[in-house]
Write an enzyme that holds these catalytic residues in place. Structure first.
Site, PDB file in Angstrom:
ATOM      1  N   ARG A  32      43.604 105.857  57.955  1.00 20.72           N
ATOM      2  CA  ARG A  32      44.329 104.732  58.548  1.00 20.72           C
ATOM      3  C   ARG A  32      45.635 104.471  57.793  1.00 20.72           C
ATOM      4  O   ARG A  32      45.665 104.549  56.559  1.00 20.72           O
ATOM      5  CB  ARG A  32      43.451 103.476  58.559  1.00 20.72           C
ATOM      6  CG  ARG A  32      42.265 103.657  59.485  1.00 20.72           C
ATOM      7  CD  ARG A  32      41.485 102.386  59.750  1.00 20.72           C
ATOM      8  NE  ARG A  32      40.262 102.700  60.488  1.00 20.72           N
ATOM      9  CZ  ARG A  32      40.191 102.862  61.807  1.00 20.72           C
ATOM     10  NH1 ARG A  32      41.258 102.664  62.540  1.00 20.72           N
ATOM     11  NH2 ARG A  32      39.053 103.189  62.393  1.00 20.72           N
ATOM     12  N   ILE A  34      48.498 102.562  55.998  1.00 21.13           N
ATOM     13  CA  ILE A  34      48.423 101.408  55.104  1.00 21.13           C
ATOM     14  C   ILE A  34      49.198 100.205  55.662  1.00 21.13           C
ATOM     15  O   ILE A  34      48.946  99.058  55.268  1.00 21.13           O
ATOM     16  CB  ILE A  34      48.960 101.821  53.708  1.00 21.13           C
ATOM     17  CG1 ILE A  34      48.386 100.937  52.622  1.00 21.13           C
ATOM     18  CG2 ILE A  34      50.477 101.869  53.674  1.00 21.13           C
ATOM     19  CD1 ILE A  34      48.637 101.474  51.212  1.00 21.13           C
ATOM     20  N   HIS A 104      52.980 114.888  59.225  1.00 23.22           N
ATOM     21  CA  HIS A 104      51.909 114.030  59.725  1.00 23.22           C
ATOM     22  C   HIS A 104      52.223 113.588  61.147  1.00 23.22           C
ATOM     23  O   HIS A 104      53.386 113.479  61.535  1.00 23.22           O
ATOM     24  CB  HIS A 104      51.726 112.787  58.839  1.00 23.22           C
ATOM     25  CG  HIS A 104      52.987 112.028  58.587  1.00 23.22           C
ATOM     26  ND1 HIS A 104      53.927 112.426  57.666  1.00 23.22           N
ATOM     27  CD2 HIS A 104      53.478 110.888  59.134  1.00 23.22           C
ATOM     28  CE1 HIS A 104      54.931 111.572  57.654  1.00 23.22           C
ATOM     29  NE2 HIS A 104      54.697 110.628  58.552  1.00 23.22           N
TER      30      HIS A 104
HETATM   31  P1  AMP Z   1      56.882 108.371  58.477  1.00 23.78           P
HETATM   32  O1  AMP Z   1      58.041 107.430  58.618  1.00 23.78           O
HETATM   33  O2  AMP Z   1      56.552 109.063  59.776  1.00 23.78           O
HETATM   34  O3  AMP Z   1      57.067 109.337  57.325  1.00 23.78           O
HETATM   35  O4  AMP Z   1      55.618 107.456  58.176  1.00 23.78           O
HETATM   36  C1  AMP Z   1      54.950 107.383  56.964  1.00 23.78           C
HETATM   37  C2  AMP Z   1      53.786 106.463  57.139  1.00 23.78           C
HETATM   38  O5  AMP Z   1      52.945 106.571  55.995  1.00 23.78           O
HETATM   39  C3  AMP Z   1      54.154 104.973  57.255  1.00 23.78           C
HETATM   40  O6  AMP Z   1      53.641 104.483  58.495  1.00 23.78           O
HETATM   41  C4  AMP Z   1      53.462 104.330  56.052  1.00 23.78           C
HETATM   42  O7  AMP Z   1      52.961 103.044  56.330  1.00 23.78           O
HETATM   43  C5  AMP Z   1      52.351 105.330  55.752  1.00 23.78           C
HETATM   44  N1  AMP Z   1      51.857 105.331  54.376  1.00 23.78           N
HETATM   45  C6  AMP Z   1      52.580 105.393  53.233  1.00 23.78           C
HETATM   46  N2  AMP Z   1      51.763 105.401  52.154  1.00 23.78           N
HETATM   47  C7  AMP Z   1      50.500 105.374  52.633  1.00 23.78           C
HETATM   48  C8  AMP Z   1      49.194 105.372  52.028  1.00 23.78           C
HETATM   49  N3  AMP Z   1      49.047 105.408  50.703  1.00 23.78           N
HETATM   50  N4  AMP Z   1      48.110 105.331  52.825  1.00 23.78           N
HETATM   51  C9  AMP Z   1      48.246 105.289  54.171  1.00 23.78           C
HETATM   52  N5  AMP Z   1      49.435 105.294  54.803  1.00 23.78           N
HETATM   53  C10 AMP Z   1      50.548 105.331  54.051  1.00 23.78           C
END
Ligand code: AMP
Length: 122
Positions: A32, A34, A104
């Site tokens: 999920r 964060i 991702h």
């Molecule tokens: P992006 O802009 O597509 O690179 O999205 C990165 C996503 O990673 C964002 O939605 C963040 O909220 C999420 N994120 C960053 N650190 C974590 C973490 N430790 N656990 C879960 N999600 C994370």
């Protein structure tokens, strides 16, 4: 762009950081987000060290790509999103506003996801 082993998803894969796991197999981990943007917001990542969608599409094996696609569909299905619907999204690079340099896919669901993208200039 070289893969940065210190990125947050690499640390989650190594077990250095916790995550709220929803699925795992040989090629894929899903957990999920964060900072959820919808009631359901799950990230699906390959276990291989791929910087971005472009890197994954160009360099991953057919098995990794097929496994990733199958897993993403299965995760959305298992989350109960198939019938109401959902959105998948991958940000790549600067203009895509990718923040974490490990490929991702976001799965958004649990309610109307709204317009596909904000109109330019708004
Ligand atoms: P992006 O802009 O597509 O690179 O999205 C990165 C996503 O990673 C964002 O939605 C963040 O909220 C999420 N994120 C960053 N650190 C974590 C973490 N430790 N656990 C879960 N999600 C994370």
């Amino acid at each position: 762009m070289a893969y940065d082993d210190g990125n947050v998803f690499a640390r989650i894969l190594r077990g250095d950081l916790p995550c709220d796991k929803v699925y795992e197999d040989d090629h894929v981990l899903a957990f999920r987000d964060i900072n959820p943007q919808r009631p359901t917001h799950v990230l699906v990542i390959p276990k291989g060290a791929y910087v971005s969608f472009d890197d994954f599409a160009e360099s991953a094996s057919d098995e990794e790509i097929a496994g990733f696609m199958r897993a993403t569909g299965r995760i959305a299905r298992d989350l109960g999103l198939k019938d109401p619907g959902y959105r998948i999204l991958a940000n790549h690079g600067r203009d895509g506003r990718q923040e974490v340099p490990h490929f991702h896919v976001h799965i958004f669901g649990g309610g109307d996801c709204g317009p596909m993208i904000k109109p330019a200039g708004k």
